[in-house]
Structure formats: C-alpha cells, structure tokens
Design an enzyme around this catalytic site. Structure first.
Site, PDB file in Angstrom:
ATOM      1  N   GLY A   1       2.407   6.359   3.364  1.00  0.00           N
ATOM      2  CA  GLY A   1       1.794   6.948   4.554  1.00  0.00           C
ATOM      3  C   GLY A   1       1.166   5.900   5.451  1.00  0.00           C
TER       4      GLY A   1
ATOM      5  N   CYS B   1       1.567  -0.745  -8.978  1.00  0.00           N
ATOM      6  CA  CYS B   1       2.796  -0.253  -8.355  1.00  0.00           C
ATOM      7  C   CYS B   1       3.960  -0.288  -9.337  1.00  0.00           C
ATOM      8  CB  CYS B   1       3.125  -1.043  -7.105  1.00  0.00           C
ATOM      9  SG  CYS B   1       3.109  -2.812  -7.369  1.00  0.00           S
TER      10      CYS B   1
ATOM     11  N   GLY C   1       0.819  -1.203   0.000  1.00  0.00           N
ATOM     12  CA  GLY C   1       0.000   0.000   0.000  1.00  0.00           C
ATOM     13  C   GLY C   1       0.850   1.248   0.000  1.00  0.00           C
ATOM     14  N   SER C   2       0.293   2.310   0.532  1.00  0.00           N
ATOM     15  CA  SER C   2       0.963   3.605   0.432  1.00  0.00           C
ATOM     16  C   SER C   2       2.028   3.778   1.505  1.00  0.00           C
ATOM     17  CB  SER C   2      -0.060   4.735   0.543  1.00  0.00           C
ATOM     18  OG  SER C   2      -0.525   4.820   1.876  1.00  0.00           O
TER      19      SER C   2
ATOM     20  N   GLU D   1       5.540  -3.228   0.784  1.00  0.00           N
ATOM     21  CA  GLU D   1       5.701  -2.961  -0.644  1.00  0.00           C
ATOM     22  C   GLU D   1       4.973  -1.644  -0.867  1.00  0.00           C
ATOM     23  OE1 GLU D   1       5.194  -2.182  -3.830  1.00  0.00           O
ATOM     24  OE2 GLU D   1       4.205  -3.999  -4.573  1.00  0.00           O
TER      25      GLU D   1
END
Lengths: 502, 502
Positions: B222, B280, B219-220, B243
């Site tokens: 953040g 991604c 994911g992100s 990742e």
C-alpha cells in the site's frame, strides 16, 4: 482485413492478413508460455544453434525480404540489405554471447564461516523472465521489428517472443515471422518460441495478457504512453523497455569549425538526411559557433540542403507530422534556412529542411524531434551557452562533439557536462550508424529509452532476465552452470571472478 | 513536531525533530545533486574508503544505536546487535566490490574491420544514476533503513542518498544519519553525500523532486503504491525499486515429514516467530502432507505455538493489522489451530498464532501476508495439489522445500515448478536469515520486489547505475577504467573477458 501502402506512390493494396482476434492472442501467448518451459530445458547450446539457424535463414530469404520491405517502407535496397546483414550478424553475435555464458552472471558463495557466523551455500544466476511482447518500429523493418534486436535478445535470453506486426509493413512482418518460424522448427524449437499478432487492438491485448512477462518497444513517445497505460491495468506490473524519441545534439567547437567546416557540413548532411532522416539517432540539433568559420559551416550545410532532392517518408502519419512539427518549430521562433527540391507525385516525400535558432533562444519547444530530414542549426557564442541550452531540452540517446586535438580540456569538460544527458557520447563522428557489439549502449536516460538498459549490443539480453538464488540446493536441482563441476563459463566463486578452464 | 513510541509499553514521547519543509526538501535534494558531481570525480577508491569509514563508525555508535532502536522497535538487543553487525559487514563487502570493479561492466570494442564493414571504437561502462531517495522499513532499523542495504548500495554506486526517516523509529533514523554523516565528513566526502528528511509529506515531495533519479523502498504494498502514484506525476519517470510483501511458501515432502517432523516443527516455529514474525522472508504458508507424519508435524508446531509467550510488534498500525488480517483469514475459511499466551500491559503485543487450511481450499485471500507471528498450515494430498495452490497465490521472495535425499526427482520437479514463483529457493532450511554475499538474490517476481534486481547482496549496486557508451573518445575524455592502459579491473575487450593483471 489488413492493407499495405507503398509510401513511394501512396497506393494501398489488400493483403490476405487478418487482424488477430482476442481469443487468438490469448492462445498465442499461452503457447509462448508453454514454449518458455521447454526452451529452458533445452539449454544454452540449443538456443545458440537456433539463433545461428535464424541468421542463415535470413540470408536465404534476403531477396524476398528486401523487395517486400522496399515497397512497404520506401527505404532503398542498399539500406535494407545493410540492415538485414546487421540483423543476421546480431543473431550470430548473440549466439556467441550465449555460448560464452558471462551473461548469466553466475555466482557461487560456498557455505562456511563468515564474520557474521556460519552461512549457507548460496548460488545465483539469471533466468529468462518468460514470454516477451515486442513492438517494432516503422523505420527499421529488419533491425527493430519482427526481426531485430529486441526479438534476437529475448530469444537469446531464453524468452519466447510474440511480435506485433507493424501496421506500416505488415507483409514484411509476416515474411520475417515465417522465416524465423521455419528456422526455429528446423532445429526442433518448441512451438510457440516465436509468434505474431496483427492489429492495434491485438497489440493492446497482448501486453495485458497474463502470460506476457515483459515488453520491448521501439517507436514514438505517444504510442509508448498508450501501451504503458494498457500495461498499468494489469494486476501485476511488468517491465516495459521503450526506445522512444531523441533529439541527439551535436556540438561543433570553434576549433573544429575553423579547421574543417566543409567536411563537417558534408558529414552532417549525410547523417541528417540518410534514410530520409528517419533514424532515432539522427542529429536534430547542430550547435555551431557564431563567427566566420561557423557561418561557413552553416552556409555549406544550407547549400547541400538546397541542392538535395526529396526523401520518401515511411507513411502518411510521419509525412503529416513533418509539416506539423516544422510549423510548430517556426511558431516557436526557428528561422527557415534551406529546403531541398520537392518531388512530384502522390508519394510521402519531403525535401531536406534546415532551420536555425540560437543557443540562448533554444527551448524544449524548439527541440521537438522531427522524424525526417530536418535539422536545426543552433548558433552559440560560448560553450557555457551550449551546456545551458542542452540542459533545457529533453535528454537523448546520443550527444556528439566535433573538436580539434588542441581542445582537450574543453572537450573533457564538455563531455562531462553532456554525460547526464545522453546514453552514448560520440567524438568526431556522427550518431547515426550504431555499431552492434559487446560494448554498445543504445538507451538511457529517459525519454531516450528506459534508463538502465540498452536495446542494441550484447547487454540488450539483460532486459529479459531475472536473478534467482538457490540456497543449499542439491546438485540435481541446480542449473548445470551453477554446479561445482561446471567450468565452462566465467563465474564468481566466493567473490573471485574465475574464467572457464575449457 | 515528531513523536516516538515505545511499542513495548505504548508510551509516546516528544522528540526535538521537526518535519522537513518543502523548501528544505528541495535544498537537500539540490545539495545531493551537487555531491553527485563531486563524488564522480573522487573515484572508486575514495568511495570504498568512505564505506569502510562508515562501517567503523557504526561500531563506534553501536551501544547508542542499539539502545535507541530497542526502545523504538521493541526488537531485542541480541537481534539489533546482529543486524548492526550485518550492516557494517555489508558496507565493507560493498567497499571490496567497488575496489574489485566488475560491477562497472567495463567493455571495450576497438575500432576495426567487422563482417559489417569498418566500425568505430566503442567503450561502455556503468555510471551512477544520480541522487537516490531511500525509504526504509519499520522492521529493519539497521538493515533496511537510514542504515542498510539500499543506502550502502547507492553510496557504493556513487549516488548520494536522501533517506526518509521512518515514522516508527525517528530517533534511530536521526542517530543513524548523524553517524553516517560524521563518517562521510571524516574522509572528506562532499556535503550532500548523505541527507535525511522527516515526515510523510516530505517523503512524497522527495520522490517528485527533479534532482532525485531513483527510489529504493522497503515496506508495504500500500505504501509503495502511494509513492508510485507520486512518482507517476513527474514529467520523467524514474526507477522505483520496491521490496514489498511476500508470503514465502514452505513445502514439507512426505519423506521429510516422516523422517524429521519434530525438527522441522522446531525450525519452523523459530522461523515464523523470530523478530515476532516481522520479517519479509517469514514463512507464511507451510505445506504439510496429510496422514500421520504430517499430523505429527502440525501438532508439534501447534504445541510449540500454544506454549509460547507473546511477541512485541513494531507499532500500533502493525498490531491493528494483525487482528484485522487474522479476521479476514478466518472469514475466508482458515481454521484456528493454536495460539500462544497473551501478554499483559499496553504494549503492542500479540501471541504466536497458527491457522490451518488445505491445498485445495487455498486462495489468494487465504494467502494474505500477515506481518507478525502468524503461520498457516496447508495440508495436501499430492505435490500436484501444492504446485497448483502456489500458482493461485501471489509470488514471493522465497520458496522453501524440506525433503529427503531419496526424493531427488520429486525435488527437482518441485523446484522447477516453484522457480517462476520465487526469487530464492531454499532447501532443507528456512527462508529467514538472508546471507549478505556476492551470490545473494533478495527480490524477484512481483510483488516480492521489482522483478529484475535484488535489494540484498553485491548486485544490489546495479540498481543505481546506468550504462554510457563512448564512441571514438580521446583518452582524456574516458573514465580511467576504460583507458587502454588501465589493467586494474576485469573488462571485456573485443568480446573477451580479461582479468586484471595487478
């Protein structure tokens, strides 16, 4: 200016070594980054030759290295000679591993039709991460310092190393560095393959330098936390491989206590007092059954302890900690059982010390690692008590079981219970003395070290590598080891492990 | 109560799923810890059969899984069917890897005389770390979610999994979980082998649960940082395999631009707009030479972009971020080049968007990843400019080179320059579409993922394993794979890699 202290006398002396300035740290790390690129193009055989040359150079400097380390560490010449031999052997072992090539984990999946349709050619291999910072320990001037496992494994991987000189043995560090540097130069290694910095501030700056790609550390939990805090200020995280504290429980079964309590007492005494107990694998907790046989073992160990002379600790901090930790253990309920003879003089000496508690009383407080010749006998009524007690204390590098052949089922159950709590399980032996070999594991689970890797043995090299995949790459772009015509190393080709043909 | 939203329409609906309470999270993690012990004793062949059963079960639920995911993600049925096939294939591939056994890295050093004197028998093998928490991504409901690489690799390793249901596709998550659970039960797997929790708070609590031993995340950046902060509050650190974001530079050489600019424009367009650019591995930066050939490539790509219809983004947050990031890129100096047709309605749609800058202007700000159909063309005068520019932006999962056969030397140099900045190097292709195979690597240098491991391919299993060494262990205590009489897997015996004889 940097000073050095003889722990046998407590006398300090000036050296001509200086703390490394921030500008010098940056320049050293930058030179290491430049060396990383050159080392990559020199290939595996070059690195193997460099490691072999370093092993030879260690022999050439043996006398001077040992005598320097003797006066900086208080360790005996016999121990130091053995440690130096181990480091030289390790360099040669790693050279053979680099030549063998399995460590690259080379794999080739040819292009072709698959259950998911046509797929491209993909090839994978491990490559060096880049310059590595190494922080050695006080207790292993040759095995985990500027010489030793972290430096040897990083160089083997193809990573230049910048070592931080240990404050307890700066002259040994400097001489070790010069020995490695001369060997590197003798084979034509790029400048920057090996570097050194002096002083705590230089060390902190080193781990935040953008050219450093990973950190190896052997030492205390507290020092590790300080370094990790520095690393956490980097814009990009880098791996930190720390080999930290360990309490190393040892369990004597009822059968073993009945059959050979005198022999176990002798072995345990040697293991907990060797190198003045300053080994990360020192057995800190000895689980001994209640009853006559266990009483006999404990009193034999107490008697050996009472009769023993003092050992020399590595520095004043460790000497001070010994008393402080002993105080905390007694405060937490441990009972004093035996204590050897005090030494005279101003040296950092301490007599072997034995405390006692019970498995039901054992707590994390009572399992605090004491770096030095200290052991806590833990009396138990049942193996269940042992397993529960070990679950209450921090995990370890090792766990040891002494048992008899007719206790097979008990031992299998006990080993299964201990496995989550230790990286190495030792049977009818002692955890001190770590074999340097292909199958060794010295690490995991936390806080014994970073969970997934070892700092001793051939697989220590894996810490300084990262995978890269090449997709549909022209042969000229591929590393030699991934080309179709290279048959010199084990590779996985289309899922099948293939051994070299030459 | 948990709701689900169709991103094609923006319409939300209630589900009968509930957020998992703190007590339930603890119970689920405890059940996973109990399953870990039972799974260990069931052995490799059992796990391989379980993975195969799960692959079959995915096929059995295919229609329902795909239709559920369609309405929760807006991804097309074609894409979702392909993704589900990939996840089923992956389970079977991992089953074959578990049967093959190399992943255990089994090694035996027999006792004997060595240059360092007599040494004990030492045997090493990887063992599962224990229960793993998996946080999937919005964009891969079947490949990186409750189904997919992290879950399959952890189960393959022998680690029970507790997945966090994704807030963007809760019903798909629930159905995926039920499918895996039924398959696990059908082969007699221990209860707790697979678990699920719902809600962000439950996820945070999960990673701090003492029974969880490692975390996989896709994911992100953040969201990863928030989870890592939660993990940092644990008394013991555990590995976090994230990742995260990736900008994936793609370089077109002068030769390639001259030879096939139309084909590259088409390929690039398909790669950056496929799955509405929510991959991604999407190429976010396309380095194109200045001059007529490069102009032609850029205008062909712009023309394809202008003519294209809007894509559906996964959720309102990603839709909102797209505009915000585009604004930041323009603010930082990027120039708008092309934009496809807007869609009507309330769905989270966005047209493909193409911006332009130059290699000398390129900065970290201009290389911010935009999750969606956005590409930035970067015009350059020389390859040196490209290498310098890539050095200024965050590192990536991939880097791609398009070139011609007569540019061999240029490409070798360029590949060497790109290697430190990417985990996978792609030649004359596109980074999207990640082959699931033995040699794949999907990871490498931060922030693309944790440096040293992959989240796609067989070696993804290594993340959930730790080494254990047995010293002088009785045969009854050793895992079957480390006994002298086991010849069923590749092992390193006294330093020599030995293939199985049956």
């Amino acid at each position: 200016m940097i000073t050095t202290t003889d722990p046998r006398t407590g006398v300090s002396a000036a050296t001509d070594l200086e703390k490394t300035s921030p500008e010098e740290v940056a320049a050293i790390a930058a030179l290491a980054a430049s060396a990383a690129r050159d080392l990559a193009s020199l290939g595996r055989e070059f690195r193997a030759e460099m490691l072999d040359a370093m092993a030879v150079a260690l022999e050439g400097s043996r006398e001077q290295l040992v005598s320097t380390a003797e006066s900086e560490t208080g360790l005996t010449a016999a121990r130091l000679n053995g440690e130096l031999s181990r480091s030289a052997f390790q360099l040669s072992l790693f050279a053979s591993a680099i030549r063998e090539g399995s460590y690259l984990e080379a794999a080739i999946d040819h292009a072709g039709e698959t259950p998911l349709g046509p797929q491209p050619d993909v090839r994978r291999m491990l490559v060096p991460t880049g310059p590595v910072a190494v922080f050695g320990s006080s207790n292993f001037p040759f095995a985990f310092s500027v010489l030793g496992g972290d430096v040897a494994s990083a160089l083997a991987a193809g990573c230049p190393v910048v070592a931080k000189a240990h404050g307890s043995h700066p002259l040994t560090s400097a001489l070790s560095y010069e020995t490695l540097l001369a060997a590197a130069r003798s084979v034509g290694a790029p400048e920057g393959t090996i570097g050194i910095v002096y002083g705590q501030e230089a060390g902190t700056r080193l781990v935040t330098d953008p050219n450093i790609t990973a950190v190896g550390f052997t030492g205390s939990l507290g020092a590790a936390e300080a370094l990790q805090a520095a690393i956490a200020t980097r814009p990009e995280p880098i791996p930190f491989f720390g080999e930290l504290s360990s309490i190393n429980p040892l369990v004597v079964t009822a059968g073993a206590a009945a059959a050979r309590s005198a022999a176990i007492a002798e072995g345990l005494f040697a293991s907990y007092t060797g190198s003045a107990g300053q080994l990360c694998t020192k057995p800190g907790l000895a689980f001994v059954p209640t009853g006559a046989a266990g009483d006999g073992l404990v009193s034999a160990l107490a008697s050996l302890t009472d009769d023993a002379g003092a050992g020399v600790l590595l520095n004043s901090r460790i000497r001070g900690s010994f008393d402080a930790i002993e105080g905390r253990l007694v405060e937490a309920g441990a009972r004093a059982l035996a204590r050897g003879r005090e030494a005279e003089g101003e040296g950092y000496t301490v007599p072997p010390t034995m405390l006692e508690t019970t498995a039901t009383e054992l707590s994390a407080e009572l399992a605090e690692e004491c770096f030095g010749p200290m052991i806590v006998a833990v009396r138990y009524d049942s193996i269940d008590q042992v397993v529960e007690a070990i679950g209450r204390v921090p995990r370890s590098l090792t766990a040891t079981v002494h048992s008899e052949p007719d206790e097979e089922e008990l031992v299998a159950d006990l080993a299964a219970s201990l496995q989550p709590f230790a990286g190495r399980l030792v049977f009818n032996g002692y955890p001190t003395g770590v074999r340097v070999s292909w199958a060794q594991h010295h690490g995991g689970p936390w806080p014994a070290t970073n969970t997934q890797h070892t700092s001793v043995g051939v697989t220590a090299i894996r810490r300084w590598l990262r995978p890269v995949a090449w997709q549909n790459a022209p042969a000229a772009v591929l590393p030699a080891e991934l080309r179709d015509d290279d048959l010199s190393i084990p590779r996985r080709v289309d899922g099948v492990l293939v051994l070299p043909t030459r």
